[in-house]
Write a protein that holds these residues in place. Structure first.
Motif, PDB file in Angstrom:
ATOM      1  N   TRP A  58       0.807  -1.215   0.000  1.00  0.00           N
ATOM      2  CA  TRP A  58       0.000   0.000   0.000  1.00  0.00           C
ATOM      3  C   TRP A  58       0.844   1.269   0.000  1.00  0.00           C
ATOM      4  N   VAL A  62      -0.371   4.718  -3.260  1.00  0.00           N
ATOM      5  CA  VAL A  62      -1.202   5.874  -2.966  1.00  0.00           C
ATOM      6  C   VAL A  62      -0.450   7.145  -3.372  1.00  0.00           C
ATOM      7  N   ARG A  67      -3.217  11.223  -0.832  1.00  0.00           N
ATOM      8  CA  ARG A  67      -3.039  10.860   0.579  1.00  0.00           C
ATOM      9  C   ARG A  67      -3.332  12.045   1.494  1.00  0.00           C
ATOM     10  N   LEU A  70      -7.157  12.824   1.454  1.00  0.00           N
ATOM     11  CA  LEU A  70      -7.896  11.783   2.174  1.00  0.00           C
ATOM     12  C   LEU A  70      -7.667  11.889   3.677  1.00  0.00           C
ATOM     13  N   TRP A  75      -9.654   9.795   6.458  1.00  0.00           N
ATOM     14  CA  TRP A  75      -9.424   8.455   5.890  1.00  0.00           C
ATOM     15  C   TRP A  75      -8.358   7.718   6.680  1.00  0.00           C
ATOM     16  N   GLU A  77      -5.660   5.087   6.424  1.00  0.00           N
ATOM     17  CA  GLU A  77      -4.886   4.402   5.396  1.00  0.00           C
ATOM     18  C   GLU A  77      -4.654   2.944   5.771  1.00  0.00           C
ATOM     19  N   LEU A  89      -7.718  -1.976  -3.888  1.00  0.00           N
ATOM     20  CA  LEU A  89      -7.219  -0.694  -4.375  1.00  0.00           C
ATOM     21  C   LEU A  89      -8.385   0.201  -4.778  1.00  0.00           C
ATOM     22  N   ASP A  92     -10.965   0.533  -1.298  1.00  0.00           N
ATOM     23  CA  ASP A  92     -10.429   1.143  -0.074  1.00  0.00           C
ATOM     24  C   ASP A  92      -9.670   2.444  -0.318  1.00  0.00           C
ATOM     25  N   TYR A  93      -9.346   2.730  -1.571  1.00  0.00           N
ATOM     26  CA  TYR A  93      -8.578   3.942  -1.864  1.00  0.00           C
ATOM     27  C   TYR A  93      -9.221   4.799  -2.951  1.00  0.00           C
TER      28      TYR A  93
END
Length: 473
Positions: A58, A62, A67, A70, A75, A77, A89, A92-93
């Motif tokens: 991960w 990102v 990042r 988020l 968020w 991570e 991916l 969740d992102y």
């Protein structure tokens, strides 16, 4: 009516990993933008290989601007050392990124781009070109105006053919019902199409390797399942790669496990095989290179992808005659000289076309080169957006730390000039949630890119070390 360029948005084509990274950088810099996505939601192409696990953890998958945005929204991570699947991916992102208030209002779904040109000007017209807005025509006939275009549409929708000459083999179209494109879910949703049948995998990239490993596992579970692997080269050394010397353990293990299956005879390897014809006969398909023939029940065409520049045919593009990338980028990504980890840092200068304001980024920027990484695409997005903001110091301060593959190029042993078309990305393997802990691994893909299924690793292999680079994006 006059149109003020500075009042128009930057149009981003594609809401995959790299397209959404560009959106995040544009949002951070306060630049108006609109994202045009052909699918019904973000990461539509990524979700198609959701069963595949990335090679890289991960921490490398990102984008930095994404990042930051988020994190501001609360968020959490994922564990930075875990290797996500394509589905993770996306879910969740990329989905949370697309749903951010700074991004969501500017993303349009079911907005397929048919063409990009200049308002009132075809490719031949020069006078007034620099000040004319881009005109983007959508499939439904709507025209969208933009001051710049960032094309991150990827290559997922343009797979290469089986024919060795770059055009369909004789009979290939008629045999389409027997042919699967890259990354079928062999051990999951597509299992019934392969169990108890003989399958030919054509291609020498990571997606081919992982499909082969999945088929080898299926062969151990279902009697009558056969696996044949055909490559154009005289040796599979390029596919085996760096093995234990690879900076990404998951990627190195892929080659090791594949070699073990070939040595054991689970996978029958046919070298020096260039597909010339594909003929349906008695409910099976016979593939021939003009002298030898292979009869099978299914074919997996893991021959890679190519960019489709058709939508930009009225723009002035300077494409390398071999790679299909920009002329400046081509020598930096030539697969005869570079692997994923030896591509030099590059940004807006290498991505610039004679058409000012148009940039293809992500896997599409690489043309036919198969060594793309997500981290590369994220840096491209950052550099291009900085240039659009007029911050040329930041745009040209390109930095990229990529993992070495353990080989100095992507065609390490044999005959120069026999580079197999492959998966256009550093890809890996599909991971079923119920799979034993000894399995798991794998690949990457991009905002329209590719990947493949299943590699075997020791228990705990889902924790990758500090190496990484972000596979394919």
């Amino acid at each position: 009516m006059s149109i003020r360029m500075e009042e128009l948005p930057v149009a981003v084509i594609g809401a995959g990993p790299v397209g959404l990274a560009a959106a995040a950088h544009l949002a951070e810099r306060g630049i108006r933008f609109t994202v045009l996505e052909a699918g019904a939601g973000p990461a539509a192409a990524v979700r198609q290989w959701g069963h595949v696990r990335l090679f890289s953890p991960w921490r490398f998958n990102v984008d930095q601007a994404a990042r930051r945005l988020l994190a501001e929204a609360g968020w959490v991570e994922p564990d930075p050392d875990v290797l996500p699947t394509g589905g993770q991916l996306a879910g969740d992102y990329l989905q949370p990124l697309a749903d951010l208030p700074a991004v969501k209002p500017h993303v349009r779904y079911d907005a397929r781009v048919d063409a990009v040109t200049r308002l009132g000007l075809d490719r031949l017209r020069t006078v007034g070109r620099d000040t004319a807005p881009f005109l983007i025509r959508l499939a439904d006939g709507e025209d969208v105006l933009a001051r710049a275009v960032i094309d991150a549409s990827g290559t997922w929708g343009a797979p290469n053919v089986l024919g060795a000459a770059g055009i369909p083999a004789h009979g290939e179209a008629a045999a389409s019902a027997f042919v699967e494109h890259a990354l079928p879910d062999v051990l999951g949703a597509d299992r019934d199409r392969f169990a108890g049948r003989r399958t030919l995998v054509v291609g020498a990239g990571h997606s081919a390797a992982n499909t082969l490993l999945s088929l080898a596992e299926l062969a151990g579970e279902v009697p009558g399942t056969g696996v044949v692997w055909a490559i154009r080269s005289a040796s599979p050394a390029r596919t085996y790669g760096g093995e234990t010397a690879d900076a990404l353990p998951a990627r190195g293990a892929l080659g090791t496990r594949l070699r073990e299956h070939v040595d054991a005879g689970t996978i029958r390897l046919v070298t020096g095989f260039s597909v010339q014809s594909v003929i349906v006969a008695d409910g099976r398909v016979v593939v021939s290179d003009g002298s030898d023939s292979i009869a099978v029940d299914r074919i997996v065409s893991a021959t890679g992808f190519r960019p489709d520049h058709g939508i930009a045919s009225e723009l002035r593009l300077d494409l390398d005659a071999v790679m299909g990338s920009t002329r400046a980028l081509a020598p930096l990504i030539d697969p005869n000289e570079h692997s994923c980890g030896t591509v030099p840092p590059h940004g807006v200068d290498e991505l610039t076309h004679p058409e000012p304001g148009y940039y293809a980024i992500g896997v599409k920027s690489y043309g036919r080169a198969p060594t793309f990484l997500l981290a590369t695409g994220y840096e491209q997005a950052r550099s291009v957006v900085a240039a659009l903001a007029g911050d040329w110091d930041a745009a040209r301060d390109v930095q990229l730390d990529l993992p070495e593959t353990g080989v100095c190029n992507s065609n390490p042993v044999l005959d120069a000039g026999t580079v197999d078309a492959n998966s256009g990305g550093c890809c890996g393997a599909p991971a079923a949630e119920t799979a034993p802990a000894a399995r798991g691994l794998a690949t990457g893909i991009s905002g329209g890119l590719l990947s493949a299924p299943l590699a075997l690793l020791p228990v705990g292999a889902e924790k990758a070390g500090e190496q990484g680079g972000g596979c394919c994006g």
